[in-house]
Design a protein around this motif. Structure first.
Motif, PDB file in Angstrom:
ATOM      1  N   ALA A 416       0.831  -1.212   0.000  1.00  0.00           N
ATOM      2  CA  ALA A 416       0.000   0.000   0.000  1.00  0.00           C
ATOM      3  C   ALA A 416       0.860   1.255   0.000  1.00  0.00           C
ATOM      4  O   ALA A 416       0.582   2.222  -0.722  1.00  0.00           O
ATOM      5  CB  ALA A 416      -0.929  -0.010   1.209  1.00  0.00           C
ATOM      6  N   LEU A 417       1.929   1.250   0.804  1.00  0.00           N
ATOM      7  CA  LEU A 417       2.818   2.410   0.871  1.00  0.00           C
ATOM      8  C   LEU A 417       3.511   2.648  -0.468  1.00  0.00           C
ATOM      9  O   LEU A 417       3.564   3.791  -0.965  1.00  0.00           O
ATOM     10  CB  LEU A 417       3.855   2.199   1.981  1.00  0.00           C
ATOM     11  N   LEU A 418       4.044   1.598  -1.063  1.00  0.00           N
ATOM     12  CA  LEU A 418       4.731   1.739  -2.347  1.00  0.00           C
ATOM     13  C   LEU A 418       3.768   2.216  -3.433  1.00  0.00           C
ATOM     14  O   LEU A 418       4.118   3.070  -4.259  1.00  0.00           O
ATOM     15  CB  LEU A 418       5.358   0.408  -2.752  1.00  0.00           C
ATOM     16  N   PHE A 419       2.567   1.658  -3.448  1.00  0.00           N
ATOM     17  CA  PHE A 419       1.588   2.062  -4.459  1.00  0.00           C
ATOM     18  C   PHE A 419       1.198   3.523  -4.275  1.00  0.00           C
ATOM     19  O   PHE A 419       1.035   4.266  -5.250  1.00  0.00           O
ATOM     20  CB  PHE A 419       0.356   1.167  -4.367  1.00  0.00           C
ATOM     21  N   TRP A 420       1.059   3.952  -3.033  1.00  0.00           N
ATOM     22  CA  TRP A 420       0.718   5.355  -2.748  1.00  0.00           C
ATOM     23  C   TRP A 420       1.825   6.288  -3.217  1.00  0.00           C
ATOM     24  O   TRP A 420       1.558   7.306  -3.868  1.00  0.00           O
ATOM     25  CB  TRP A 420       0.467   5.518  -1.256  1.00  0.00           C
ATOM     26  N   ILE A 421       3.063   5.958  -2.909  1.00  0.00           N
ATOM     27  CA  ILE A 421       4.181   6.797  -3.351  1.00  0.00           C
ATOM     28  C   ILE A 421       4.268   6.804  -4.867  1.00  0.00           C
ATOM     29  O   ILE A 421       4.462   7.857  -5.495  1.00  0.00           O
ATOM     30  CB  ILE A 421       5.507   6.292  -2.739  1.00  0.00           C
ATOM     31  N   GLY A 422       4.119   5.615  -5.476  1.00  0.00           N
ATOM     32  CA  GLY A 422       4.231   5.526  -6.928  1.00  0.00           C
ATOM     33  C   GLY A 422       3.191   6.365  -7.655  1.00  0.00           C
ATOM     34  O   GLY A 422       3.506   7.022  -8.656  1.00  0.00           O
ATOM     35  N   ARG A 423       1.947   6.368  -7.156  1.00  0.00           N
ATOM     36  CA  ARG A 423       0.883   7.105  -7.834  1.00  0.00           C
ATOM     37  C   ARG A 423       0.890   8.594  -7.474  1.00  0.00           C
ATOM     38  O   ARG A 423       0.814   9.456  -8.356  1.00  0.00           O
ATOM     39  CB  ARG A 423      -0.469   6.486  -7.499  1.00  0.00           C
ATOM     40  N   LEU A 489      -7.282   4.312  -4.279  1.00  0.00           N
ATOM     41  CA  LEU A 489      -6.289   5.138  -4.961  1.00  0.00           C
ATOM     42  C   LEU A 489      -6.249   4.826  -6.450  1.00  0.00           C
ATOM     43  O   LEU A 489      -6.113   5.723  -7.292  1.00  0.00           O
ATOM     44  CB  LEU A 489      -4.914   4.897  -4.325  1.00  0.00           C
ATOM     45  N   ASN A 490      -6.381   3.553  -6.798  1.00  0.00           N
ATOM     46  CA  ASN A 490      -6.336   3.145  -8.196  1.00  0.00           C
ATOM     47  C   ASN A 490      -7.546   3.666  -8.982  1.00  0.00           C
ATOM     48  O   ASN A 490      -7.465   3.882 -10.194  1.00  0.00           O
ATOM     49  CB  ASN A 490      -6.279   1.620  -8.275  1.00  0.00           C
ATOM     50  N   SER A 491      -8.660   3.869  -8.289  1.00  0.00           N
ATOM     51  CA  SER A 491      -9.874   4.319  -8.964  1.00  0.00           C
ATOM     52  C   SER A 491      -9.922   5.827  -9.178  1.00  0.00           C
ATOM     53  O   SER A 491     -10.792   6.321  -9.886  1.00  0.00           O
ATOM     54  CB  SER A 491     -11.104   3.888  -8.157  1.00  0.00           C
ATOM     55  N   LYS A 492      -9.000   6.573  -8.562  1.00  0.00           N
ATOM     56  CA  LYS A 492      -9.000   8.030  -8.705  1.00  0.00           C
ATOM     57  C   LYS A 492      -8.316   8.444 -10.003  1.00  0.00           C
ATOM     58  O   LYS A 492      -7.170   8.079 -10.257  1.00  0.00           O
ATOM     59  CB  LYS A 492      -8.291   8.678  -7.511  1.00  0.00           C
ATOM     60  N   LEU A 493      -9.012   9.224 -10.802  1.00  0.00           N
ATOM     61  CA  LEU A 493      -8.494   9.645 -12.103  1.00  0.00           C
ATOM     62  C   LEU A 493      -7.334  10.622 -11.978  1.00  0.00           C
ATOM     63  O   LEU A 493      -6.515  10.713 -12.889  1.00  0.00           O
ATOM     64  CB  LEU A 493      -9.614  10.283 -12.923  1.00  0.00           C
ATOM     65  N   LYS A 494      -7.245  11.333 -10.880  1.00  0.00           N
ATOM     66  CA  LYS A 494      -6.167  12.318 -10.744  1.00  0.00           C
ATOM     67  C   LYS A 494      -4.823  11.680 -10.414  1.00  0.00           C
ATOM     68  O   LYS A 494      -3.808  12.362 -10.367  1.00  0.00           O
ATOM     69  CB  LYS A 494      -6.521  13.355  -9.683  1.00  0.00           C
TER      70      LYS A 494
END
Length: 787
Positions: A416-423, A489-494
């Motif tokens: 979750a942390l890595l995905f958050w930083i990546g996006r 987070l994955n569903s957010k277009l921004k």
């Protein structure tokens, strides 16, 4: 004169006009140049931008010169004509050396020559040894004189023939290495320490010469010779401390020269030689009792040297990170970890510190990343790479040091942390790293469920798992929270993905993430319910020896398995009902609605078959009171069916609202109405059998069901006529036909006369009523359906 003056004025005016056009065109060219430079600044690296700007300026300057001096083209033509008119100059130009010829004459031949010279010296030395022409001491002295003479000759030629001189000097150094080896190994003229010092001097001289000549070839020759020294001078004593001390000195020298001269090939060569030597020693000579501390110390020292070496360019020279640099940094870190892990695993105490060692790797990289970040020493890609290594070793440390649920929890949190930083921070490397962690976390939680919930033993009370109040369920909930965060987070277009080349993977992610989330949410509770009833079943096992019998009888309360099935179905019906309502009110996801309706339908069908069968088994146990002396058979065995009916009603209601909300089409509504009609008939039939069985009726499957099905058909036909629903009327007629088939081929076979009379009269009256309804409302019945 007046005509000439007028002509001059005309020419001056024409010149002025041309001058104005020239200035206008010059301004346009200047604007074009600025615009191109601005656009290039967006996507071009700084060094490439500067070079392209310089070329662009030169081209534009040439254009301006051509505009300002129209005669330039004429002068060019004149020069070309001069060259064509002078064939001797053309012949002279054609006789200039080509690039291939220059390479062969100035580079290749001298290198071949020095190699042949070295081979010649070796052959001559061998011949003199084989034929005992001169004494060993004389041979070595002559060889040294030849090497030193070649070295001096090469140095003398440096000012006029630098390339040629560099080749001679490198060859001379190779000869000196070889001769020193012969003096030590073949003739024992030098002690080991003296030969070691002598070759160290040669290595230092090689480094100085490489810097002075600015020739990488000299450094490589010195490097090869330096790493060959320990093997050439080895006496089999196993003094690896001397070997690694020497290698450390060499590597520090290489670190200095490679950084000073920016010779990357030297980096790679020293990296490969060092780790090959260390790994070869570890495979063949390492002994834990003798070499543990020494091997560990030099392992860390080599790792640190190359770590500093690779980062020096990035931090001091502000060089951009590329794939080659990244590969070397990662390879150096992984080799250090692999060899350190192997050394520790062979040690009696060290094998208990493997997790700590892995964590130390993460701490080392985290310190470096913090320094880079705080001091703003390099571009962000280097910081992200080092931080990625931190996360990598933390990830590895979990399964090494921890067990079970903690591994799952930490992997899920890290993903979750890595995905958050990546996006959010637009670091594609971190997003890419999060995907394998998601797979690892999901695989780990499946393994936890399989091992933990299947390890209960009756005799071992410590393995009992309290329903919902246990660490396994807590870890499942935290896993769900992590994946819910990732999914949101994955569903957010921004926050779009930056992994353009992974577009198929990211599209698949939009389906896989919700599946993992919902599956884990559903199954984490389901497995708790199942495990609760499994434990009760194991606890119900009895071993009883009756009076006068030789062997014991073993009993278990198998009704507990029926309760398990019923409560799992009740939970499933409730879960999908709640999911439908959440989707209707908040999520409004059509794909989820489609999947949820399908799963709800499947669960309802399982309840109508397996669930109602388990309820009937409980009814039979209640009526017969089998094994009642050991297990209680109370009224709850009957009441549980009505609790289940409530859950089924909730599931049908939620499915109705879901279909109405998301699938407002005729075919879906018809399908739901069939499901609803079948469910009501099935439950009513089960309830009829239930009470007729309790009452002791022997004709339950014949008399009662036939009348029920016929009555239900009548109601459906009435409803179909009232609501003008053709599919309901057709379904009712099909049900009545099935009832008649059952009547003639099954019911009357063993039915009493009174029962036959009741059934036939009842069904006959029902048929007459149905016919009457069709005749009375024939004008209002159409093919149109109000769905």
């Amino acid at each position: 004169m007046s005509e000439n003056r007028a002509k001059i004025n005309q020419l001056l005016e024409k010149q002025e006009i041309l001058h104005e056009k020239q200035e206008s065109l010059s301004e346009e060219l200047n604007e074009l140049r600025n615009e191109i430079i601005r656009l290039k600044n967006v996507a071009t690296a700084p060094l490439e931008k500067e070079k392209e700007i310089q070329i662009l300026n030169e081209n534009l300057l040439e254009d301006l010169k051509n505009i300002a001096s129209p005669r330039v083209q004429e002068e060019t033509k004149i020069e070309t004509a001069k060259i064509d008119a002078n064939p001797s100059e053309t012949i002279k130009a054609s006789q200039s050396k080509s690039d291939i010829e220059k390479f062969i004459g100035e580079n290749l031949i001298n290198k071949i020559g020095i190699a042949i010279t070295i081979i010649g010296v070796a052959i001559g030395a061998k011949y003199s040894i084989d034929n005992d022409l001169i004494s060993p001491l004389t041979r070595i002295i002559l060889a040294y004189l030849m090497g030193i003479g070649l070295l001096g000759f090469g140095i003398k030629l440096k000012s006029n023939y630098e390339n040629y001189s560099a080749v001679l000097v490198s060859g001379a150094i190779a000869i000196l290495y070889f001769i020193t080896y012969m003096a030590y190994s073949l003739y024992n003229l030098f002690p080991q320490l003296f030969a070691f010092i002598l070759m160290l001097i040669f290595t230092v001289f090689t480094v100085v010469a490489a810097i002075n000549y600015n020739k990488q070839v000299i450094a490589h020759i010195g490097l090869v010779g330096a790493y060959a020294v320990p093997f050439l001078l080895s006496d089999g004593s196993g003094k690896v401390a001397v070997l690694f001390s020497y290698m450390t000195i060499i590597n520090i020298g290489i670190l200095f020269i490679a950084f000073k001269k920016y010779w990357k090939a030297l980096h790679f060569s020293s990296f490969v030689f060092t780790w090959l030597i260390f790994y070869s020693w570890f495979l063949g000579k390492y002994e834990t009792s003798e070499h543990f501390m020494m091997g560990s110390s030099f392992l860390f020292l080599f790792f640190a040297i190359f770590y500093v070496l690779f980062l020096a360019y990035k931090l001091v020279r502000k060089e951009k990170l590329n794939k080659g640099n990244s590969l070397l940094i990662v390879a150096n870190s992984l080799l250090f970890f692999y060899l350190g892990y192997s050394i520790l695993s062979l040690h009696e105490t060290g094998q208990h510190l493997l997790g700590l060692f892995t964590l130390i790797n993460a701490i080392i990289h985290s310190i470096v990343s913090i320094i880079i970040y705080k001091q703003n020493l390099a571009d962000k890609n280097i910081f992200y790479l080092i931080s990625g290594l931190v996360l990598l070793f933390i990830t590895i440390a979990f399964p090494i040091q921890l067990d079970g649920n903690w591994v799952t929890l930490l992997w899920a949190s890290e993903a979750a942390l890595l995905f958050w930083i990546g996006r959010t921070k637009k670091v594609s490397l971190y997003e890419a790293m999060s995907y394998p962690l998601m797979i690892l976390a999901f695989t780990s939680i499946l393994q936890d469920w399989f091992t933990v919930y299947n390890s209960y033993v009756v005799e071992d009370t410590e393995t009992r798992i309290t329903l919902f109040l246990n660490v396994n369920f807590l870890s499942s909930i935290l896993f769900i929270v992590s994946f819910a965060f990732i999914n949101k987070l994955n569903s957010k277009l921004k926050y779009p993905t930056l992994l353009g080349s992974w577009i198929k993977v990211t599209k698949l992610l939009s389906y896989v993430l919700p599946f993992i989330l919902l599956f884990t949410l559903y199954y984490s509770i389901r497995i708790e319910i199942g495990n609760y009833w499994n434990q009760l079943f194991e606890d119900s096992a009895l071993s009883i020896q009756a009076v006068g019998e030789e062997y014991s009888n073993y009993y278990s309360n198998y009704n507990l398995k029926d309760f398990k099935i019923i409560w799992i179905l009740n939970y499933s019906l409730l879960f999908f009902s709640v999911l439908s309502l959440v989707n209707i009110k908040k999520l409004k996801n059509r794909k989820l609605a489609f999947a949820n309706v399908g799963l709800s339908t499947l669960t309802i069908l399982v309840f109508l078959t397996l669930g109602l069968y388990s309820l009937s088994e409980l009814r039979e146990s209640y009526i017969s009171q089998s094994l009642a002396e050991y297990y209680q058979r109370g009224t709850f065995y009957i009441l549980i069916r009505y609790i289940s009916f409530v859950f089924a009603a909730i599931a049908l209601t939620s499915s109705y609202f879901q279909v109405k909300e998301e699938f407002a089409t005729k075919k879906y509504k018809i399908a739901f109405e069939y499901l609803l009609g079948i469910s009501i008939l099935w439950i009513f039939s089960s309830e009829l059998l239930n009470w007729m069985d309790i009452s002791g009726s022997t004709q339950s499957y014949k008399l009662g069901l036939s009348i029920l099905w016929g009555s239900y058909s009548l109601l459906l036909i009435a409803y179909g006529i009232w609501k003008n629903k053709k599919h309901v009327r057709i379904g009712a007629i099909a049900l009545f036909a099935l009832t008649l088939v059952k009547l003639f081929f099954y019911d009357i076979s063993h039915m009493s006369t009174i029962a036959k009379t009741i059934v036939f009269v009842s069904l006959g009256i029902l048929l007459l009523i149905i016919s009457f309804l069709y005749n009375k409302y024939k004008n209002s019945i159409t093919d149109e359906e109000d769905v």
